[in-house]
Design a protein around this motif. Sequence first.
Motif, PDB file in Angstrom:
ATOM      1  N   THR A  60       0.822  -1.214   0.000  1.00 48.12           N
ATOM      2  CA  THR A  60       0.000   0.000   0.000  1.00 48.12           C
ATOM      3  C   THR A  60       0.860   1.271   0.000  1.00 48.12           C
ATOM      4  O   THR A  60       0.335   2.367   0.147  1.00 48.12           O
ATOM      5  CB  THR A  60      -0.965   0.026   1.213  1.00 48.12           C
ATOM      6  N   SER A  64       4.344   9.610  -3.196  1.00 47.42           N
ATOM      7  CA  SER A  64       3.487  10.798  -3.140  1.00 47.42           C
ATOM      8  C   SER A  64       4.210  12.050  -3.612  1.00 47.42           C
ATOM      9  O   SER A  64       3.585  13.086  -3.817  1.00 47.42           O
ATOM     10  CB  SER A  64       2.981  11.010  -1.707  1.00 47.42           C
ATOM     11  N   TRP A  72      -1.552   4.182   1.443  1.00 52.49           N
ATOM     12  CA  TRP A  72      -2.971   4.494   1.315  1.00 52.49           C
ATOM     13  C   TRP A  72      -3.844   3.771   2.321  1.00 52.49           C
ATOM     14  O   TRP A  72      -5.039   4.059   2.414  1.00 52.49           O
ATOM     15  CB  TRP A  72      -3.490   4.333  -0.114  1.00 52.49           C
ATOM     16  N   LYS A  73      -3.266   2.860   3.134  1.00 51.33           N
ATOM     17  CA  LYS A  73      -4.026   2.267   4.242  1.00 51.33           C
ATOM     18  C   LYS A  73      -3.097   1.488   5.161  1.00 51.33           C
ATOM     19  O   LYS A  73      -2.076   0.966   4.713  1.00 51.33           O
ATOM     20  CB  LYS A  73      -5.163   1.382   3.753  1.00 51.33           C
ATOM     21  N   GLY A 111      -4.902  11.072  -1.130  1.00 49.08           N
ATOM     22  CA  GLY A 111      -4.188   9.885  -1.593  1.00 49.08           C
ATOM     23  C   GLY A 111      -4.898   9.205  -2.743  1.00 49.08           C
ATOM     24  O   GLY A 111      -5.966   9.629  -3.188  1.00 49.08           O
ATOM     25  N   ARG A 118      -3.764   9.499   2.292  1.00 45.70           N
ATOM     26  CA  ARG A 118      -2.289   9.477   2.244  1.00 45.70           C
ATOM     27  C   ARG A 118      -1.772   9.527   3.676  1.00 45.70           C
ATOM     28  O   ARG A 118      -1.811  10.565   4.329  1.00 45.70           O
ATOM     29  CB  ARG A 118      -1.754  10.685   1.457  1.00 45.70           C
TER      30      ARG A 118
END
Length: 132
Positions: A60, A64, A72-73, A111, A118
């Motif tokens: 994940t 960025s 993202w998680k 994100g 994000r």
Amino acid sequence: MTEKIEKSEAEWRAQLTEEQFNVARKKGTERAFTGKYNDNKENGTYYCVCCGEPLFSSKTKFDSGTGWPSFWKPLENAKVEEVMDRSFFMRRTEVICGKCDGHLGHVFPDGPEPTGLRYCLNSAALDFKKEE
């Protein structure tokens, strides 16, 4: 519910480097593009530097462009907690370890899908174990 790990400031200082202590226990931040995991592309799991709790998967992680490792998680929502941060005249959402309350970074609503989040984290608050 996970049992919280509680240690004195002296115990945390003895366990962590100065930078790790400043970031994870004093809510500091490392300079952008200086953290050891910002450009890490290896497969594996990211752990809390304070307590060893597994927090994020490399699956994940994404680039960025911000200069900090971004995800993202989390592995599980219960692994991290979100706290309103009003420091420096801003309103942000701080991300802390659900097991030891170590400061990890902040989460922002910009994100990629599927979450649109994000999680912008400090390398100094993380350990990484490569997948074999």
